[in-house]
Design a protein around this motif. Structure first.
Motif, PDB file in Angstrom:
ATOM      1  N   VAL A 236       0.838  -1.204   0.000  1.00 43.50           N
ATOM      2  CA  VAL A 236       0.000   0.000   0.000  1.00 43.50           C
ATOM      3  C   VAL A 236       0.872   1.252   0.000  1.00 43.50           C
ATOM      4  O   VAL A 236       0.610   2.212  -0.732  1.00 43.50           O
ATOM      5  N   ALA A 237       1.922   1.251   0.830  1.00 42.15           N
ATOM      6  CA  ALA A 237       2.831   2.400   0.875  1.00 42.15           C
ATOM      7  C   ALA A 237       3.496   2.617  -0.478  1.00 42.15           C
ATOM      8  O   ALA A 237       3.644   3.753  -0.949  1.00 42.15           O
ATOM      9  N   ASP A 238       3.886   1.542  -1.130  1.00 46.45           N
ATOM     10  CA  ASP A 238       4.518   1.646  -2.451  1.00 46.45           C
ATOM     11  C   ASP A 238       3.540   2.150  -3.505  1.00 46.45           C
ATOM     12  O   ASP A 238       3.878   2.988  -4.347  1.00 46.45           O
ATOM     13  N   GLU A 239       2.313   1.644  -3.434  1.00 55.19           N
ATOM     14  CA  GLU A 239       1.318   1.982  -4.446  1.00 55.19           C
ATOM     15  C   GLU A 239       1.039   3.480  -4.486  1.00 55.19           C
ATOM     16  O   GLU A 239       0.918   4.083  -5.554  1.00 55.19           O
ATOM     17  N   HIS A 240       0.938   4.088  -3.309  1.00 57.15           N
ATOM     18  CA  HIS A 240       0.540   5.489  -3.245  1.00 57.15           C
ATOM     19  C   HIS A 240       1.697   6.465  -3.053  1.00 57.15           C
ATOM     20  O   HIS A 240       1.591   7.631  -3.401  1.00 57.15           O
ATOM     21  N   MET A 241       2.822   6.001  -2.484  1.00 59.56           N
ATOM     22  CA  MET A 241       3.911   6.911  -2.155  1.00 59.56           C
ATOM     23  C   MET A 241       5.151   6.707  -3.025  1.00 59.56           C
ATOM     24  O   MET A 241       6.109   7.474  -2.922  1.00 59.56           O
TER      25      MET A 241
END
Length: 623
Positions: free
Chosen positions: A298-303
């Motif tokens: 999730v962190a990779d997807e958005h950030m």
């Protein structure tokens, strides 16, 4: 005015010695970056009050007083602001130590203030306690009383207990005796608990003894009691309870032993040294590893942080979640003493942890608080630092008239001055430069004029590398701090608005964004979603709302001030920076974060911006 930490730095410097940033950081228990930020604020603020910071590279900082009267007056004003905060904390402790009513005259006598002062403090405290889920009851002729579940009351009591820096109990001999006892029992039972976990246990025991003195015992459900009493940790808790009871002269009832078991489950850790990073799958079940991997995705997807394949980060998150999930399950709190510094030093990592917390709530149906988010952000921040350390340094090509003696002299001077921060890719003459590929070069340092048509930045220097040359190179290769005015044009500033509610302010700012940029249709919803996870209040009446994940291609900041403070997640706010960061993280974004921190930490500038009536008064404050 200055923060308590900044006043602490001044008290050190008042001794007359010169201290380096690292020495000050060590004495105050903060990071060197925090000290540098504080020093910028002090350097900007003190000249107004008859003092300044004398800073020398490699030697440190020294305080110079020019007007002692003005300087001492500034410190007195700061102390007055802190006094009410201290009184409110002590008033909270008086209320939370009892199950009976507290009369206003008794509180006034205990705290050595008037009843009218207590009434004013109570207004502040009531709002704070209600925000924490407690109810304050006022009854004529009886006084005031706080109502809530025993677990809620203990969690809130702990918050105020740790906030009271003057309380002797948590620094006294009995506390240290209890801590030594807890450590001994845990070692005997081969139960590994972190230092913070040990402190949590000791503080829990301390609070439990005080609550029992007031006739109040932990409220444990029948199902929890049946389940927890069958665990190994319950046996450890029994031994702890017996040892502690002998020291305190009390016998802990079964419910308190079960409650201690919950704290043990929420504090147990795994030693990296004993197990090894590669063995974390042997001590953490597959479900927690799957959850941890989902959080990183999730962190990779958005950030766009490229963290999903970082096994060291995965193990750190998984090992943290193992006890954390028990804390969430049993409604236990863990204080993060570094929270404010984490949010300032690693804002991108903290925003990533907010997204991870949201995903965790979806997967486990548990809600995660700011302190826990801060610990997740620490893991993410460490991973980002690892990435940064692996990046190639800026590569410079040195160009001189002949490319022989003079270029070699400059080469060695640059190596000595910028070692570790800049890599010298080679030297050449101006003639050779035309035949050399510049694809692997970030900048050109030259002692001779070069055509401006070259594709790389050119820095003209003297062969002997003068101080002005060093400063010029520093501005190119270093993370040089820019002021907020570089990011906030005049038409992005709105002064003295009359809004009285947070949502109305956000709606206004989003409307201004929509007039100027192409933004997602759900931008307002994304900003509110971020606020629900963790309020974006910073300090000194400032909030920095932003979408829960990046939505813009370039950084955009809007600023507004309000005629009167409004409630923002339990804090008063009068300056709002709407912060829309770009999808791709870069060094310029870090400069924006740091310039924002420097401004927010400067209480004098914040106060002046709140009072500013027009752009002429406002713009210099952001410069």
């Amino acid at each position: 005015m200055l923060s308590k930490r900044q006043i602490g730095i001044l008290k050190l410097l008042e001794l007359g010695d010169r201290y380096t940033g690292e020495q000050i950081a060590g004495m105050l228990g903060v990071t060197a970056r925090t000290v540098r930020t504080d020093m910028r604020v002090l350097s900007n603020t003190l000249p107004t009050f008859g003092a300044f910071i004398d800073s020398k590279r490699g030697k440190g900082y020294r305080l110079i007083l020019q007007d002692s009267e003005a300087y001492n007056h500034m410190k007195m004003q700061t102390q007055e602001m802190e006094d009410q905060s201290d009184r409110v904390t002590k008033l909270a402790l008086l209320l939370l130590q009892r199950k009976t009513y507290l009369k206003l005259e008794d509180a006034a006598e205990t705290l050595y203030v008037s009843e009218s002062t207590i009434k004013n403090d109570l207004k502040v405290l009531k709002k704070d306690l209600e925000r924490r889920g407690l109810t304050v009851i006022t009854k004529p002729r009886y006084g005031i009383r706080v109502i809530g579940s025993e677990r809620q009351l203990r969690n809130v009591y702990r918050t105020f207990l740790e906030a009271d820096t003057t309380i002797p109990g948590l620094k006294g001999q009995l506390y240290q005796q209890l801590r030594h006892l807890v450590v001994s029992v845990l070692q005997e039972e081969d139960t590994l608990v972190t230092e913070i976990g040990v402190d949590n246990l000791v503080i829990h025991i301390w609070i439990a003894s005080e609550r029992m003195d007031a006739g109040l015992v932990a409220d444990i459900s029948k199902s929890d009691k049946e389940h927890l009493s069958r665990l190994k940790e319950y046996q450890v808790a029994q031994k702890l309870a017996k040892s502690v009871g002998n020291v305190l002269g009390v016998e802990l009832p079964t419910d308190e032993v079960v409650y201690m078991t919950m704290h043990l489950l929420g504090a147990k850790s795994v030693s990296y040294e004993d197990k090894g990073m590669k063995d974390f799958t042997k001590v953490v079940n597959s479900r927690i590893i799957e959850i941890s991997a989902s959080l990183l995705r999730v962190a990779d997807e958005h950030m766009q942080l490229s963290l999903a394949n970082d096994n060291e980060l995965l193990s750190g998150i998984a090992l943290h979640l193992k006890p954390a999930l028990n804390r969430f399950k049993y409604g236990l709190t863990i204080r993060n003493p570094m929270l404010s510094e984490i949010k300032q030093a690693y804002p991108k990592a903290f925003d990533a942890s907010v997204l991870m917390g949201k995903k965790l709530q979806e997967l486990t149906d548990v809600s995660i608080n700011e302190d826990e988010l801060g610990y997740l952000a620490l893991h993410v921040g460490a991973a980002m630092e690892r990435q940064e350390s692996q990046r190639v340094k800026k590569r410079a090509l040195v160009v001189c008239a002949t490319g022989i003696a003079s270029s070699q002299l400059l080469y060695y001077k640059l190596q000595a001055r910028f070692s570790g921060r800049m890599e010298i890719a080679g030297t050449c003459s101006a003639a050779d430069l035309q035949r050399r590929s510049l694809e692997d070069i970030d900048l050109i340092i030259t002692t001779v004029p070069l055509p401006e048509t070259l594709s790389k930045p050119i820095i003209n220097v003297h062969t002997l590398l003068r101080d002005s040359d060093v400063g010029h190179i520093e501005r190119i290769i270093a993370d040089r701090l820019q002021t907020l005015s570089a990011y906030i044009p005049a038409d992005h500033i709105f002064l003295q608005l009359s809004y009285t509610k947070r949502d109305d302010v956000l709606q206004f700012l989003v409307a201004q964004m929509e007039k100027r940029f192409i933004v997602p249709s759900n931008l307002l919803a994304l900003i509110k979603e971020r606020e629900e996870m963790a309020p974006t209040f910073q300090e000194n009446f400032v909030a920095v709302p932003h979408p829960i994940y990046p939505v813009m291609d370039e950084p955009v900041v809007l600023c507004c001030t309000l005629q009167r403070p409004i409630d923002w997640g339990g804090h008063e706010v009068q300056i709002i920076f709407l912060f829309c960061v770009p999808k791709q993280y870069n060094e310029g974004l870090q400069q924006l974060y740091e310039s924002m921190v420097v401004f927010i930490e400067d209480r004098q500038k914040v106060k002046q911006l709140i009072q500013a009536q027009d752009l002429a008064a406002c713009l210099p404050l952001l410069s």
